[in-house]
Design a protein around this motif. Sequence first.
Motif, mmCIF file in Angstrom:
data_model
loop_
_atom_site.group_PDB
_atom_site.id
_atom_site.type_symbol
_atom_site.label_atom_id
_atom_site.label_comp_id
_atom_site.label_asym_id
_atom_site.label_seq_id
_atom_site.Cartn_x
_atom_site.Cartn_y
_atom_site.Cartn_z
ATOM 1 N N ASP A 93 0.803 -1.229 0.000
ATOM 2 C CA ASP A 93 0.000 0.000 0.000
ATOM 3 C C ASP A 93 0.834 1.277 0.000
ATOM 4 O O ASP A 93 0.266 2.375 -0.093
ATOM 5 C CB ASP A 93 -1.002 0.037 1.157
ATOM 6 C CG ASP A 93 -2.039 -1.079 1.059
ATOM 7 O OD1 ASP A 93 -2.415 -1.429 -0.076
ATOM 8 O OD2 ASP A 93 -2.463 -1.590 2.106
ATOM 9 N N VAL B 80 3.164 4.088 -1.769
ATOM 10 C CA VAL B 80 3.223 4.632 -3.125
ATOM 11 C C VAL B 80 4.686 4.926 -3.458
ATOM 12 O O VAL B 80 5.378 5.602 -2.688
ATOM 13 C CB VAL B 80 2.383 5.922 -3.257
ATOM 14 C CG1 VAL B 80 2.487 6.495 -4.671
ATOM 15 C CG2 VAL B 80 0.930 5.636 -2.893
ATOM 16 N N SER C 223 7.323 9.378 -7.575
ATOM 17 C CA SER C 223 6.739 9.689 -8.873
ATOM 18 C C SER C 223 7.710 9.362 -10.005
ATOM 19 O O SER C 223 8.920 9.213 -9.790
ATOM 20 C CB SER C 223 6.363 11.155 -8.943
ATOM 21 O OG SER C 223 7.540 11.961 -8.924
ATOM 22 N N LYS D 257 -0.232 0.206 -11.020
ATOM 23 C CA LYS D 257 -0.238 1.611 -11.426
ATOM 24 C C LYS D 257 -1.674 2.121 -11.426
ATOM 25 O O LYS D 257 -2.533 1.572 -12.107
ATOM 26 C CB LYS D 257 0.408 1.765 -12.806
ATOM 27 C CG LYS D 257 1.894 1.403 -12.802
ATOM 28 C CD LYS D 257 2.452 1.210 -14.195
ATOM 29 C CE LYS D 257 2.584 2.531 -14.922
ATOM 30 N NZ LYS D 257 3.217 2.332 -16.267
ATOM 31 N N MET D 258 -1.935 3.172 -10.651
ATOM 32 C CA MET D 258 -3.285 3.695 -10.473
ATOM 33 C C MET D 258 -3.343 5.151 -10.902
ATOM 34 O O MET D 258 -2.559 5.978 -10.432
ATOM 35 C CB MET D 258 -3.719 3.539 -9.017
ATOM 36 C CG MET D 258 -3.804 2.092 -8.571
ATOM 37 S SD MET D 258 -4.111 1.912 -6.793
ATOM 38 C CE MET D 258 -5.692 2.750 -6.672
ATOM 39 N N LYS D 259 -4.269 5.447 -11.797
ATOM 40 C CA LYS D 259 -4.421 6.800 -12.311
ATOM 41 C C LYS D 259 -4.725 7.764 -11.166
ATOM 42 O O LYS D 259 -5.593 7.534 -10.342
ATOM 43 C CB LYS D 259 -5.553 6.838 -13.346
ATOM 44 C CG LYS D 259 -5.689 8.168 -14.071
ATOM 45 C CD LYS D 259 -6.740 8.089 -15.161
ATOM 46 C CE LYS D 259 -6.855 9.417 -15.894
ATOM 47 N NZ LYS D 259 -7.875 9.360 -16.976
ATOM 48 N N GLY D 260 -3.982 8.860 -11.136
ATOM 49 C CA GLY D 260 -4.203 9.879 -10.126
ATOM 50 C C GLY D 260 -3.531 9.593 -8.801
ATOM 51 O O GLY D 260 -3.552 10.440 -7.899
ATOM 52 N N LYS D 261 -2.939 8.411 -8.655
ATOM 53 C CA LYS D 261 -2.304 8.057 -7.379
ATOM 54 C C LYS D 261 -0.846 7.681 -7.553
ATOM 55 O O LYS D 261 -0.015 8.011 -6.710
ATOM 56 C CB LYS D 261 -3.069 6.918 -6.710
ATOM 57 C CG LYS D 261 -2.626 6.648 -5.276
ATOM 58 C CD LYS D 261 -3.577 5.695 -4.581
ATOM 59 C CE LYS D 261 -3.180 5.514 -3.114
ATOM 60 N NZ LYS D 261 -4.097 4.596 -2.393
ATOM 61 N N GLY D 262 -0.528 6.992 -8.629
ATOM 62 C CA GLY D 262 0.846 6.579 -8.866
ATOM 63 C C GLY D 262 1.004 5.076 -8.808
ATOM 64 O O GLY D 262 0.058 4.324 -9.050
ATOM 65 N N SER D 263 2.198 4.630 -8.473
ATOM 66 C CA SER D 263 2.527 3.205 -8.428
ATOM 67 C C SER D 263 2.406 2.696 -6.997
ATOM 68 O O SER D 263 3.236 3.017 -6.142
ATOM 69 C CB SER D 263 3.942 2.966 -8.962
ATOM 70 O OG SER D 263 4.046 3.392 -10.301
ATOM 71 N N VAL D 264 1.369 1.902 -6.736
ATOM 72 C CA VAL D 264 1.071 1.423 -5.393
ATOM 73 C C VAL D 264 1.648 0.019 -5.210
ATOM 74 O O VAL D 264 1.451 -0.860 -6.060
ATOM 75 C CB VAL D 264 -0.450 1.394 -5.142
ATOM 76 C CG1 VAL D 264 -0.752 0.868 -3.745
ATOM 77 C CG2 VAL D 264 -1.036 2.793 -5.323
ATOM 78 N N ASP E 250 -8.359 -0.554 -10.122
ATOM 79 C CA ASP E 250 -8.214 0.537 -9.162
ATOM 80 C C ASP E 250 -7.853 0.013 -7.770
ATOM 81 O O ASP E 250 -7.925 0.738 -6.779
ATOM 82 C CB ASP E 250 -9.479 1.390 -9.091
ATOM 83 C CG ASP E 250 -10.716 0.594 -8.668
ATOM 84 O OD1 ASP E 250 -10.579 -0.599 -8.320
ATOM 85 O OD2 ASP E 250 -11.813 1.157 -8.686
#
Length: 242
Positions: A25, A27, A30, A60-67, A214
């Motif tokens: 969990d 991130v 960037s 990879k989650m849009k608006g959040k980055g690489s989780v 997501d």
Amino acid sequence: MNLNKYNQIYQDISNDIASSKYTKDDVLPSEHRLVEMFDVSRETVRKALNLLQENGYIQKMKGKGSVVIYNPSMDFTVSHLTSFKEIQQLKTKKYSTAVVELEQYPAERFPKVMVALNLNPEDKIWQLVRQRRYSGTTHIVDTDYFIVDMIPGLNTKIAQDSIYEYIEKKLGLVIAYSHKEITFDAMTDDETKLFDHTDVPYVATVESIVHLNDARPFQYNVSKHLASEFRFVDFSRRFHGS
């Protein structure tokens, strides 16, 4: 692009994740920050991140980055998450599917599932039990739990065909990855009845939590296989458009 460079970035970050520098969990930095950290192009960083995603370390989650989604208990990886229907289309041995049960229950009835799917006690879940049969014998028993609000309209016809096809083509959701745990156990009396025989008194049990792209969990699956026929995986990612 330097192939060795993006592989080195992949190795560095995967080692950081495996050693718990980054935990589940978290991130990752960037893309811009990774470009600066490794002194490479954005394309090289993206290739490394794609490789990390393919091998089950990140989502990879849009608006959040690489989780980070890596679980330290995972030991084996494969590249595809497929529905039972898709598997059968690639095999000459054809199985039939029999729906034994499809009912709605409050999540509190199944505490382990409730926790795994991040539900409240009063939330509704589907419980679906299916037999996978070949030549008159049950080889696999699947018990699935789906969140009713996320997977509405589930019925026996869909369950006999392909739930994943329904989820992706009818509901417009994207299935991404799963975490799996495998154990080998003696058959219970109920399992002996579902498998129709006791020639193989042991089952391989695969418990899976399946996520959308997501990162929301939507399915908890308990798949029981005759131990004599079982091959196992524990992380799988669903590929689309292939």
